[in-house]
Design an enzyme around this catalytic site. Structure first.
Site, mmCIF file in Angstrom:
data_model
loop_
_atom_site.group_PDB
_atom_site.id
_atom_site.type_symbol
_atom_site.label_atom_id
_atom_site.label_comp_id
_atom_site.label_asym_id
_atom_site.label_seq_id
_atom_site.Cartn_x
_atom_site.Cartn_y
_atom_site.Cartn_z
ATOM 1 N N ARG A 294 0.087 -15.907 -17.610
ATOM 2 C CA ARG A 294 0.938 -16.315 -16.489
ATOM 3 C C ARG A 294 2.406 -16.199 -16.844
ATOM 4 N NH1 ARG A 294 -3.286 -21.030 -14.565
ATOM 5 N NH2 ARG A 294 -4.543 -19.582 -13.313
ATOM 6 N N VAL A 297 2.962 -12.452 -16.771
ATOM 7 C CA VAL A 297 3.055 -11.888 -15.421
ATOM 8 C C VAL A 297 4.403 -12.236 -14.788
ATOM 9 C CG1 VAL A 297 2.093 -11.985 -13.090
ATOM 10 C CG2 VAL A 297 0.576 -11.769 -15.058
ATOM 11 N N TYR A 429 -2.514 -11.561 -9.058
ATOM 12 C CA TYR A 429 -3.397 -11.786 -10.222
ATOM 13 C C TYR A 429 -2.868 -12.871 -11.146
ATOM 14 C CZ TYR A 429 -0.874 -8.000 -12.974
ATOM 15 O OH TYR A 429 0.010 -7.187 -13.640
ATOM 16 N N GLU A 430 -3.766 -13.304 -12.044
ATOM 17 C CA GLU A 430 -3.532 -14.458 -12.927
ATOM 18 C C GLU A 430 -3.251 -15.730 -12.125
ATOM 19 O OE1 GLU A 430 -4.477 -14.031 -15.747
ATOM 20 O OE2 GLU A 430 -4.385 -11.847 -15.812
ATOM 21 N N GLY A 431 -3.958 -15.881 -11.020
ATOM 22 C CA GLY A 431 -3.774 -17.044 -10.153
ATOM 23 C C GLY A 431 -2.764 -16.742 -9.090
#
Length: 572
Positions: A294, A297, A429-431
Site C-alpha cells: 500500500r 502503490v 488494487y491493494e485495497g
C-alpha cells in the site's frame, strides 16, 4: 521527453520534512549515512533515467503476451530487470542477513518512485518481490528463509501475492482455494486466482507465489485462511529450481494500462506449497506484504504524477499558441494563466503527496528501529491516507497532464495518455480507495482517535511556531486543522459505522489536504519564507487547502443523502 529524477526534491524532504537524521540515529539504520544515501539516490537516478525510462513506451506499445503457456515480456524488460537486480535495487530494504542492503524504507520509497516514474509497468515486479521478502522475513520458517530469501533478495527469483478470486475480491474471506496436507510437511494447493501482477515472466529463474487458501478443517471467513508459498519450480536439494510445479498461467488480462505488466489468471492443481506462518493466520502474514504494497502503490501514484508533470512541462515550454500576457513571456503556452495553474497545481500536489508517503515510510522505519507502539500506531493511521492521496494525485495529475497537451494529449503518439491509463488501477488494487477510507474511519479510529489527535496536535504545534514568521501560511493551516479536529471528533462519536463509512473517502482526503498544507508550511519555514519552495507553499495553502472545508462537509453529512434514492429512482 527524457525523464529526470527529482533527486534534489528527495534530499530536501529528507533534510527538512521527514527527518531522515532521526532514522539514521537509530542503531538499526546507522549505516544509512548522508554519503550512502546520496550515492543511492544518484545511482538509482542514473538507472531510472538511462535504463528504465527508454522502456516506458515499449511496454505500452508491445504488451506482455502468453504464447503456448509461456509469458513473453515486453522488449527490453528482461535487460531492464537484470539491471535492477544486479544493482541490488530489489533488496534495498531487505535484511543484510540474507544479502539485502538493510536501508530505511524512506530511502527505498524514493528509489521506487524514480523507477516507477521511468517505467511503471516494470517497477511493479520488484515491488511485489520486496513485499514478499518482508512477509517471509517476518513469518516464514528458518528452512523457507534459507532457501528462498537469498534468491529473492538477489533478484534471481521473483515474488507475487495471490489473494483475489473471481467470487472473492475485496471480500477475501469468501475465497474457495484449498490446501490439503501431503503428510510430508507440504500441502497440495488447488484453486484459481485472478489479477496476479507479474504472475509469470521470462527473465527470472523462478516465480514464487504467496497464495491464500483454506485448510480442510478451517472455519469460514478470514479467520480460516492460511498462507502458502507455492513456487513455479520446486527447489531441489541444493535450493535450485527443480521440477515444474502443478500450476500454470491460464490467461493474461487485456487492460486499460500497465500493458507491460502481465496480469495473470493463475491455476493451481494440487500444486506443492509450504505453510508460511501459523495455520489459519494467513491474513496476518499477508497483511505484512499488503501494508508494504500500500505504501508502494501510493508511491506508484506519485511516480505517474511526476512523469506526467515532466512530460507536460516539456510540451508547455515548447508549444507556441496564442498571445502571451505574461509579465516575462517565453513565447510558449507556458505563459498562459490556465497552463500555469495546471502546472503549479501538479508541482504543489506532488510535493504534498511525496512528503506524506515519505512520512509514512519514516514512521515504518522508526517502528522497525524502536518497536515503539506510538510509531506503529502512526504508521497504521497514515497508511490508508497515503494510499488514497498518492493514487488520487497520480490519477488527477496525469489527467491534468493530458489537458496541458490539449488535443495532442488525446493522441497516443505524445505518450501523455499512458500515464493516466497506467496509474488508474492504483486506486483499485491493494485495497480500493473506498475501502481504505473505511479502514481509516473504522479500524484506525477504534482507538478513540488517539493516533489522529496526536498528528493533529503536531500540525498545530508547527503552525503555532510559524505564526510570527509566516502568518499568511501558518494561520490557514492552523484553522484547517481545527476544522479537521472537529470532524474527527464527529467521526469518533458515531456508533453507526455506516455513518462513518458514508463520509470515509472525503474524510481521508481532508486529512491529506491538511497534511499537505503542514508539509508545505514546514518546507517554507526551512527556506525562511522566500524562494520557489515557499511560493509553492503559498499556492497550495491559498488555492488547494481551502478544499478541506468541502471534504469535511461531505465527511460529516451522514448516510441519509446516499440512501435517499431507491434502485427504482436510479433506473427511472
Amino acid at each position: 521527453m527524457p525523464y529526470r529524477a527529482p533527486v534534489a526534491d528527495f534530499q530536501f524532504l529528507f533534510d527538512n520534512v521527514v527527518d531522515l537524521d532521526r532514522i539514521v540515529a537509530t542503531e538499526r539504520f546507522s549505516d544509512a549515512s548522508p554519503d550512502v544515501v546520496q550515492a543511492i539516490l544518484t545511482e538509482a537516478a542514473k538507472l531510472s533515467e538511462e535504463v528504465l525510462a527508454p522502456l516506458q513506451r515499449a511496454g505500452d506499445l508491445h504488451p506482455a503476451r502468453l504464447e503456448n503457456g509461456v509469458v513473453r515480456t515486453s522488449p527490453g524488460f528482461g535487460e531492464g530487470y537484470q539491471a535492477i537486480a544486479e544493482g541490488g535495487w530489489v533488496s534495498i530494504a531487505a535484511s543484510p542477513e540474507h544479502g539485502g542492503m538493510g536501508l530505511p524504507m524512506t530511502v527505498t520509497s524514493a528509489v521506487n518512485e524514480m523507477m516507477g516514474s521511468a517505467c511503471l509497468s516494470l517497477q511493479v515486479s520488484p515491488l511485489m518481490t520486496q513485499g514478499q521478502i518482508e512477509a517471509l522475513e517476518h513469518h516464514a520458517s528458518d528452512e523457507i528463509k534459507a532457501v528462498y530469501l537469498p534468491k529473492l533478495v538477489s533478484g534471481a527469483w521473483s515474488g507475487t501475492m495471490n489473494l483475489t478470486e473471481a467470487h472473492a475480491g475485496s471480500d477475501v474471506g469468501a475465497l474457495r482455494s484449498k490446501a490439503e496436507p501431503n503428510g510430508d510437511g507440504t500441502y497440495a494447493v488447488t484453486g484459481q486466482k485472478i489479477f496476479i501482477s507479474w504472475g509469470d515472466n521470462d527473465f527470472t529463474e523462478n516465480v514464487c507465489h504467496l497464495v491464500l487458501a483454506r485448510l480442510p478443517d478451517a472455519g469460514p471467513g478470514t479467520k480460516g485462511i492460511s498462507l502458502f508459498l507455492v513456487p513455479k519450480f520446486i527447489p531441489d536439494a541444493d535450493g535450485n529450481p527443480g521440477k515444474a510445479n502443478d500450476l500454470k498461467v491460464v490467461s493474461l488480462e487485456h487492460k486499460l494500462g500497465l500493458h507491460g505488466s502481465p496480469t495473470a489468471v493463475m491455476q493451481y492443481d494440487g500444486a506443492t506449497g509450504w505453510l508460511v506462518g501459523k495455520e489459519n493466520e494467513g491474513m496476518r502474514a499477508m497483511f505484512t506484504m499488503m501494508n508494504n504494497a500500500r505504501l508502494g502503490v501510493s508511491i506508484q501514484g506519485i511516480s505517474a504524477a511526476e512523469g506526467a508533470m515532466q512530460h507536460a512541462l516539456a510540451y508547455a515550454s515548447d508549444r507556441t499558441q496564442g498571445r502571451s500576457l505574461a509579465p516575462q513571456p517565453t513565447g510558449t503556452i507556458f505563459d498562459h494563466a490556465d497552463v500555469r495553474r495546471m502546472l503549479t497545481t501538479m508541482k504543489a500536489e506532488i510535493f504534498a503527496a511525496r512528503a506524506l508517503s515519505l512520512t509514512l515510510a519514516a514512521a515504518i522505519d522508526m517502528e522497525t528501529a524502536t518497536g515503539e507502539a506510538e510509531w506503529a500506531a502512526r504508521a497504521a493511521f497514515l497508511t490508508p491516507i497515503a494510499k488514497i492521496f498518492g493514487t488520487e494525485t497520480g490519477i488527477s495529475m496525469s489527467n491534468i497532464g493530458v489537458q496541458v497537451h490539449g488535443g495532442m494529449g488525446y493522441v497516443e503518439e505524445t505518450g501523455a495518455a499512458q500515464y493516466l491509463r497506467d496509474v488508474r488501477v492504483t486506486a483499485i488494487y491493494e485495497g480500493t480507495n473506498g475501502i481504505q477510507g473505511m479502514d481509516l474511519t473504522g479500524r484506525k479510529l477504534a482507538d478513540g482517535g488517539e493516533a489522529a489527535y496526536a498528528i493533529l496536535d503536531e500540525i498545530e504545534e508547527k503552525a503555532e511556531a510559524a505564526r510570527h514568521s509566516l502568518p499568511d501560511l501558518a494561520e490557514p493551516v492552523w484553522q484547517a486543522t481545527e476544522s479537521l479536529r472537529e470532524a474527527t471528533e464527529w467521526m469518533v462519536a458515531q456508533e453507526d459505522m455506516n455513518a462513518r463509512f458514508a463520509g470515509a473517502l472525503p474524510f481521508a482526503k481532508a486529512f491529506a489536504r491538511v497534511l499537505g498544507g503542514h508539509f508545505h508550511l514546514i518546507g517554507a519555514v526551512a527556506m525562511d519564507g522566500v524562494g520557489p519552495r515557499a511560493e509553492l507553499a503559498r499556492y497550495y495553502i491559498s488555492q488547494l487547502l481551502p478544499e478541506t472545508q468541502g471534504f469535511l462537509a461531505q465527511a460529516t453529512a451522514g448516510p441519509d443523502p446516499l440512501y435517499a434514492l431507491s434502485l427504482e429512482d436510479f433506473a427511472a
